[in-house]
Design a protein around this motif. Structure first.
Motif, PDB file in Angstrom:
ATOM      1  N   SER A 411      25.788 -48.843 -19.760  1.00 13.27           N
ATOM      2  CA  SER A 411      25.803 -49.704 -20.937  1.00 13.27           C
ATOM      3  C   SER A 411      26.114 -51.153 -20.562  1.00 13.27           C
ATOM      4  CB  SER A 411      26.814 -49.192 -21.958  1.00 13.27           C
ATOM      5  OG  SER A 411      28.095 -49.038 -21.378  1.00 13.27           O
ATOM      6  N   LEU A 412      25.780 -52.060 -21.511  1.00  8.17           N
ATOM      7  CA  LEU A 412      26.055 -53.490 -21.363  1.00  8.17           C
ATOM      8  C   LEU A 412      25.411 -54.076 -20.110  1.00  8.17           C
ATOM      9  CD1 LEU A 412      29.793 -53.542 -22.474  1.00  8.17           C
ATOM     10  CD2 LEU A 412      27.874 -54.544 -23.705  1.00  8.17           C
ATOM     11  N   ASN A 413      24.135 -53.717 -19.886  1.00  9.86           N
ATOM     12  CA  ASN A 413      23.344 -54.321 -18.834  1.00  9.86           C
ATOM     13  C   ASN A 413      22.106 -54.953 -19.470  1.00  9.86           C
ATOM     14  OD1 ASN A 413      24.345 -53.781 -15.877  1.00  9.86           O
ATOM     15  ND2 ASN A 413      24.846 -51.932 -17.032  1.00  9.86           N
ATOM     16  N   SER A 414      21.084 -55.206 -18.674  1.00  6.60           N
ATOM     17  CA  SER A 414      19.827 -55.761 -19.192  1.00  6.60           C
ATOM     18  C   SER A 414      18.672 -54.835 -18.841  1.00  6.60           C
ATOM     19  CB  SER A 414      19.592 -57.158 -18.600  1.00  6.60           C
ATOM     20  OG  SER A 414      20.664 -58.018 -18.899  1.00  6.60           O
ATOM     21  N   LEU A 415      18.898 -53.547 -18.947  1.00  4.71           N
ATOM     22  CA  LEU A 415      17.919 -52.564 -18.508  1.00  4.71           C
ATOM     23  C   LEU A 415      16.708 -52.508 -19.428  1.00  4.71           C
ATOM     24  CD1 LEU A 415      20.332 -49.670 -17.526  1.00  4.71           C
ATOM     25  CD2 LEU A 415      18.945 -51.035 -15.976  1.00  4.71           C
ATOM     26  N   VAL A 416      15.531 -52.383 -18.812  1.00  5.69           N
ATOM     27  CA  VAL A 416      14.277 -52.179 -19.539  1.00  5.69           C
ATOM     28  C   VAL A 416      13.468 -51.127 -18.791  1.00  5.69           C
ATOM     29  CG1 VAL A 416      14.187 -54.501 -20.511  1.00  5.69           C
ATOM     30  CG2 VAL A 416      13.150 -54.067 -18.281  1.00  5.69           C
ATOM     31  N   TYR A 417      12.482 -50.553 -19.494  1.00  4.60           N
ATOM     32  CA  TYR A 417      11.573 -49.593 -18.868  1.00  4.60           C
ATOM     33  C   TYR A 417      10.243 -49.684 -19.587  1.00  4.60           C
ATOM     34  CZ  TYR A 417       9.442 -45.226 -17.347  1.00  4.60           C
ATOM     35  OH  TYR A 417       8.577 -44.288 -16.832  1.00  4.60           O
ATOM     36  N   ASP A 418       9.141 -49.899 -18.814  1.00  3.21           N
ATOM     37  CA  ASP A 418       7.825 -50.097 -19.426  1.00  3.21           C
ATOM     38  C   ASP A 418       7.005 -48.827 -19.509  1.00  3.21           C
ATOM     39  OD1 ASP A 418       7.189 -49.712 -16.778  1.00  3.21           O
ATOM     40  OD2 ASP A 418       6.561 -51.780 -16.412  1.00  3.21           O
ATOM     41  N   GLY A 419       7.505 -47.735 -18.944  1.00  3.64           N
ATOM     42  CA  GLY A 419       6.806 -46.462 -19.044  1.00  3.64           C
ATOM     43  C   GLY A 419       5.685 -46.267 -18.050  1.00  3.64           C
ATOM     44  N   LEU A 420       5.515 -47.177 -17.091  1.00  4.58           N
ATOM     45  CA  LEU A 420       4.393 -47.088 -16.159  1.00  4.58           C
ATOM     46  C   LEU A 420       4.718 -46.259 -14.927  1.00  4.58           C
ATOM     47  CD1 LEU A 420       3.097 -50.784 -16.351  1.00  4.58           C
ATOM     48  CD2 LEU A 420       2.288 -48.780 -17.612  1.00  4.58           C
ATOM     49  N   LEU A 421       5.926 -46.396 -14.398  1.00  6.98           N
ATOM     50  CA  LEU A 421       6.294 -45.703 -13.160  1.00  6.98           C
ATOM     51  C   LEU A 421       7.199 -44.516 -13.453  1.00  6.98           C
ATOM     52  CD1 LEU A 421       7.012 -48.797 -10.863  1.00  6.98           C
ATOM     53  CD2 LEU A 421       4.921 -47.432 -11.000  1.00  6.98           C
ATOM     54  N   GLU A 422       7.128 -43.526 -12.600  1.00 12.67           N
ATOM     55  CA  GLU A 422       7.917 -42.304 -12.779  1.00 12.67           C
ATOM     56  C   GLU A 422       9.365 -42.545 -12.371  1.00 12.67           C
ATOM     57  OE1 GLU A 422       7.933 -37.641 -11.211  1.00 12.67           O
ATOM     58  OE2 GLU A 422       6.429 -39.086 -10.492  1.00 12.67           O
ATOM     59  N   CYS A 423      10.275 -41.868 -13.065  1.00 10.21           N
ATOM     60  CA  CYS A 423      11.694 -41.983 -12.744  1.00 10.21           C
ATOM     61  C   CYS A 423      12.141 -40.797 -11.889  1.00 10.21           C
ATOM     62  CB  CYS A 423      12.521 -42.052 -14.034  1.00 10.21           C
ATOM     63  SG  CYS A 423      12.177 -43.533 -15.013  1.00 10.21           S
ATOM     64  N   PHE A 424      13.246 -40.998 -11.122  1.00 12.58           N
ATOM     65  CA  PHE A 424      13.665 -39.989 -10.144  1.00 12.58           C
ATOM     66  C   PHE A 424      15.151 -39.663 -10.286  1.00 12.58           C
ATOM     67  CE2 PHE A 424      10.151 -42.417  -8.381  1.00 12.58           C
ATOM     68  CZ  PHE A 424       9.285 -41.429  -7.950  1.00 12.58           C
ATOM     69  N   TRP A 425      15.567 -39.279 -11.450  1.00 12.50           N
ATOM     70  CA  TRP A 425      16.988 -38.993 -11.669  1.00 12.50           C
ATOM     71  C   TRP A 425      17.414 -37.720 -10.940  1.00 12.50           C
ATOM     72  CZ3 TRP A 425      19.391 -42.941 -13.608  1.00 12.50           C
ATOM     73  CH2 TRP A 425      18.760 -43.781 -14.523  1.00 12.50           C
ATOM     74  N   PRO A 426      18.675 -37.651 -10.508  1.00  7.09           N
ATOM     75  CA  PRO A 426      19.189 -36.383  -9.959  1.00  7.09           C
ATOM     76  C   PRO A 426      19.202 -35.320 -11.053  1.00  7.09           C
ATOM     77  CG  PRO A 426      20.958 -37.992 -10.217  1.00  7.09           C
ATOM     78  CD  PRO A 426      19.684 -38.723 -10.467  1.00  7.09           C
ATOM     79  N   PRO A 427      19.199 -34.049 -10.693  1.00  8.83           N
ATOM     80  CA  PRO A 427      18.916 -32.984 -11.674  1.00  8.83           C
ATOM     81  C   PRO A 427      20.061 -32.589 -12.589  1.00  8.83           C
ATOM     82  CG  PRO A 427      19.283 -32.034  -9.515  1.00  8.83           C
ATOM     83  CD  PRO A 427      19.320 -33.518  -9.318  1.00  8.83           C
ATOM     84  N   ASN A 428      21.304 -32.998 -12.307  1.00  6.57           N
ATOM     85  CA  ASN A 428      22.447 -32.439 -13.036  1.00  6.57           C
ATOM     86  C   ASN A 428      23.120 -33.397 -14.014  1.00  6.57           C
ATOM     87  OD1 ASN A 428      22.332 -29.863 -11.725  1.00  6.57           O
ATOM     88  ND2 ASN A 428      23.201 -30.836  -9.895  1.00  6.57           N
ATOM     89  N   ILE A 429      22.506 -34.516 -14.305  1.00 10.20           N
ATOM     90  CA  ILE A 429      23.110 -35.463 -15.251  1.00 10.20           C
ATOM     91  C   ILE A 429      23.081 -34.858 -16.653  1.00 10.20           C
ATOM     92  CG2 ILE A 429      22.918 -37.724 -16.324  1.00 10.20           C
ATOM     93  CD1 ILE A 429      21.782 -38.795 -13.765  1.00 10.20           C
ATOM     94  N   THR A 430      24.259 -34.746 -17.273  1.00  9.07           N
ATOM     95  CA  THR A 430      24.354 -34.184 -18.625  1.00  9.07           C
ATOM     96  C   THR A 430      24.788 -35.230 -19.651  1.00  9.07           C
ATOM     97  OG1 THR A 430      26.631 -33.473 -18.180  1.00  9.07           O
ATOM     98  CG2 THR A 430      24.868 -31.877 -17.764  1.00  9.07           C
ATOM     99  N   ASN A 431      25.499 -36.253 -19.206  1.00  8.09           N
ATOM    100  CA  ASN A 431      25.970 -37.297 -20.127  1.00  8.09           C
ATOM    101  C   ASN A 431      25.426 -38.644 -19.677  1.00  8.09           C
ATOM    102  OD1 ASN A 431      28.223 -35.964 -21.966  1.00  8.09           O
ATOM    103  ND2 ASN A 431      28.471 -35.141 -19.917  1.00  8.09           N
ATOM    104  N   MET A 432      24.609 -39.250 -20.544  1.00  8.13           N
ATOM    105  CA  MET A 432      23.934 -40.495 -20.189  1.00  8.13           C
ATOM    106  C   MET A 432      24.241 -41.552 -21.252  1.00  8.13           C
ATOM    107  SD  MET A 432      21.559 -41.354 -17.796  1.00  8.13           S
ATOM    108  CE  MET A 432      20.177 -42.445 -17.490  1.00  8.13           C
TER     109      MET A 432
END
Length: 793
Positions: A411-432
């Motif tokens: 939170s409280l960053n300047s994050l954006v995502y345009d939907g063009l590239l694939e994301c690579f999150w680790p598999p066990n994140i439950t709280n985002m």
């Protein structure tokens, strides 16, 4: 203001003013007013009074008799020398009392404390106490939680009168005067934390630190400028240490002293080390080794400032990231990068909030390749709040090897995502947590698949696209303060049980979409710009039922749900809005309008039928048309030569009675004055019947045929009709008038009367009414149809 006073002031505000009311006269600020004494006109409702920085020397009994609600009193930075023992007799609610920076001299003579049994915070630091001997009156402070003191000499037995008082914090201010401490003097104190605050260039007393480490679970050393090496040696020499939490606050230290002290502390029984408000100098230009074995569980650096401009930032980052602790926190620091550990790290929690970290975090460059960190695979919780992170997709790559990661706060960053590239999150994140960024609806294509709790509040989400990753475990979704215009469907998250949509752009939520959320239990749609029209009716019904009759609980209903449109109901609570179903249901509305209309129409038709209104209307219409034709027809005088009669009447001899007794009297009488030709009066003897018929037709403007069953059986009537139809070609279609004496169905008319059938199908005929009341209108119509000018008129 010293750090001690600042801490106590904060404690006073948080604790002493918790119950303070919001009335303007509940807080009185009389600081720096050059007051020589306590004013006599203090408001009776005062709960907080600030008399600091004045010239008050004495407090008298009755000074606060008019403030029975007083909870917080600050008389620091005055010239107090004495306080009457009845000063606080009328303030039973007093919880916070600050008497620091005054001229009080005897800690054994503070009799006024006998009337302050509800005190939680008491600050007597920076007075002129020679000894720390506390009087018996301190034993009455059974609720005291925070006590700040300062004296030149601390001896055995000085604290025996508070032996039964369970403090949370004891603060000892070591003033810049000749000072002595007798070992064991703190043995009578029961406190969770010991704060030792130095002033000036004073050095820590060895015996005081030893007693602190052996008697208190938490020890805080404040305002240190030197003596770090002695402190480290003292810590490493101790066999038994009760202290588990060590706090170093407002310190000025070189990088070597800091790292040496930390390495020593890693070998002690200290489990939690927190360094706050630290200024570092002589920063390194090469790597500094950190011990790899430790009992320490958490290490925190907060509000660090670096005095040097040139040094190796990588060496600083490497020292901290390679520490053998379970929890590492570096917060409110100007760190722009964080490196990757050299070996697999035991760290379980990382907190780098409010720094200046970029998207390159944890990565390193080798040649032209960017390598992501694989050594933080034990990290379960990562906090990156308030940094300079910009690309959500890039960040997913930076943490992709943190296989144990469960909690991620971006939170409280300047994050954006345009939907063009694939994301690579680790598999066990439950709280985002992704609150307060610049993310749109495309973020739902870049989320960890195992997410259970997702916080996206204060972003730019206007719609949740249908083509999203299925979040099969998602149970809580926070979309407060976004731009959503309607409720989302739950096809992508079937287990959703909590949906928060406060402060969006929902005008009329589509309640039917909630049918796609079978597990939904909690819904918050408060503070939206509701349009109170028919579209909102189902949502209002949901709110009314949410308390008891539905599986979905609507949070903050009804107090935070208001209309914004139409203007007539702006700011009305939704629970007070009534939108009738009949005004919203087209079928019901049509039934409500058409039902009575149909009933009225049926009643009118029935009444008209009963009163023969259609017959009257028809007769009036015929009369009007006849009058109109008579006015409009232009007949040349030469066409009327030889015309003597208005009409020739053709009828069956069987109907002669009606003709003689009814028809002729009403046409030839004084009221009508028509000249009528009929065979009994006008046929000339000696001529054949055919000649008489033709002669009568030629002398008449109209021909009247009295139709009945007898008429169609008469051969002579057929001849008369035949000759009249030929005459119609000269006089026009209105030259023949049909009078239906009785009902005459088409099947009764012989086939030779084709012309009669045709006339009855195309022309209006007059029916003889059986009711006497209708006779007058019948004769008026017939007379109007026959009325015409004759040459001899």
């Amino acid at each position: 203001m010293t750090p001690v006073n600042a801490a106590l002031w904060a404690a006073a505000i948080l604790m002493g003013l918790q119950g303070s009311s919001s009335f303007p006269d509940s807080r009185v600020d009389l600081s720096s007013k050059n007051l020589p004494s306590v004013p006599r006109d203090l408001p009776r409702k005062a709960e907080s009074i600030d008399l600091s920085c004045n010239h008050i020397q004495l407090l008298h009994g009755g000074d606060f008799k008019n403030t029975p609600l007083l909870r917080f009193l600050n008389i620091s930075w005055n010239s107090l020398k004495d306080i009457d023992e009845e000063t606080f007799l009328d303030t039973p609610l007093l919880k916070d009392l600050d008497l620091s920076h005054n001229g009080l001299r005897n800690l054994s003579g503070q009799q006024y404390l006998l009337h302050t049994e509800n005190l939680l915070v008491l600050n007597l630091a920076f007075n002129k106490f020679l000894t720390m001997t506390l009087g018996s009156e301190f034993s009455s402070l059974v609720k005291l939680e925070t006590l700040a003191l300062g004296a030149q000499n601390i001896s055995l037995g000085d604290f025996k009168n508070i032996a039964k008082v369970k403090l949370r914090t004891l603060t000892l201010s070591l003033e810049n005067k000749p000072w002595s401490y007798t070992a064991g003097s703190l043995i009578d104190v029961q406190a969770q934390r010991l704060q030792i605050a130095l002033t000036g260039s004073r050095i820590l007393d060895h015996d005081l630190v030893a007693d602190g480490l052996s008697l208190f679970a938490e020890v805080e050393l404040m305002n240190l400028r030197s003596g770090f090496k002695d402190l480290s040696e003292q810590l490493i020499e101790r066999v038994e240490t009760l202290t588990s939490h060590l706090y170093l606050t407002n310190i000025y230290i070189s990088w070597k002293d800091l790292t040496d002290s930390v390495n020593i502390l890693l070998h002690t029984s200290i489990t939690h080390l927190r360094i706050s408000d630290v200024t570092m100098y002589n920063m390194p230009f090469k790597e500094t080794n950190v011990t790899q074995t430790s009992k320490m569980k958490s290490f925190t650096v907060r509000e660090a400032v670096v005095k040097d401009f040139f040094f190796s930032q990588e060496a600083v980052y490497n020292f901290f990231i390679n520490m053998p602790v379970e929890s590492l926190a570096m917060v409110e620091m100007p760190a722009i990068h964080m490196t990757c550990p050299k070996s697999h790290s035991p760290i379980l929690q990382l907190d780098f909030s409010n720094c200046a970290l970029s998207d390159s975090i944890f990565s390193r460059v080798e040649g032209e390749e960017i390598l992501d960190c694989e050594k933080l695979d034990n990290v379960r919780k990562l906090n990156l709040v308030g940094n300079n992170l910009r690309s959500l997709q890039m960040l997913s790559k930076r943490v992709q090897y943190m296989k144990s990661l469960q909690h991620l706060d971006l939170s409280l960053n300047s994050l954006v995502y345009d939907g063009l590239l694939e994301c690579f999150w680790p598999p066990n994140i439950t709280n985002m947590t992704l609150s307060s960024n610049g993310l749109t609806g495309s973020v739902f294509k870049c989320l960890p698949k195992a997410t259970e709790n997702l916080d996206l509040q204060n972003n730019q989400v206007s719609v949740i696209p249908s083509s999203i990753l299925k979040l099969g475990n998602l149970s809580s979704l926070n979309l407060n303060s976004n731009r959503l215009r309607d409720l989302p469907v739950c096809t992508g998250f079937p287990l959703l049980s909590e949906l928060l949509l406060k402060s969006n752009s929902l005008h009329a939520p589509s309640v039917n979409k909630l049918e796609s959320c079978p597990e939904l239990k909690t819904l918050d749609v408060s503070y939206n710009p509701f349009t109170c029209t028919c579209a909102l009716r189902s949502f209002i019904s949901l709110g009314m039922k949410s308390k008891s009759h539905t599986r979905i609980k609507l949070l903050s209903w009804p107090k935070d749900y208001y209309c914004t449109y139409p203007e007539a109901v702006r700011d009305f609570s939704l629970k007070d809005i009534s939108i009738p179903e009949v005004s919203c249901n087209v079928g019901l509305l049509a039934a409500a309008i058409l039902g009575p209309a149909v009933i009225v129409m049926i009643a009118i038709v029935t009444l008209c039928h009963h009163l023969d209104v259609p017959w009257y209307m028809g007769m009036i219409w015929q009369w009007t048309r006849a009058k109109h034709r008579a006015r409009m027809r232009q007949v040349r005088p030469e066409d009327l030569l030889g015309v003597e009669f208005h009409a020739f009447v053709s009828y069956s001899q069987h109907d002669a009675d009606w003709v003689q007794n009814s028809l002729l009297p009403n046409l030839e009488g004084p009221a009508a004055g028509l000249q009528i030709c009929h065979h009994e009066k006008s046929f000339v003897p000696g001529k054949t019947i055919i000649e008489n018929i033709i002669a009568c037709l030629e002398k008449s403007r109209r021909s009247v045929f009295v139709l009945s069953a007898n008429f169609v059986k008469s051969e002579w009537c057929h001849y008369e009709l035949y000759f009249a139809s030929h005459q119609r070609l000269a006089w026009g279609p209105d030259s023949i008038v049909l009078v239906l004496l009785e009902p005459l169905p088409q099947y009764l008319i012989p086939s030779k009367y084709n012309q009669l059938k045709s006339m009855m199908a195309r022309h209006t005929y007059l029916e003889w009414p059986q009711e006497r009341a209708k006779h007058m209108l019948f004769w008026a119509n017939l007379r109007a149809a026959l009325q015409a000018d004759l040459p001899n008129a």
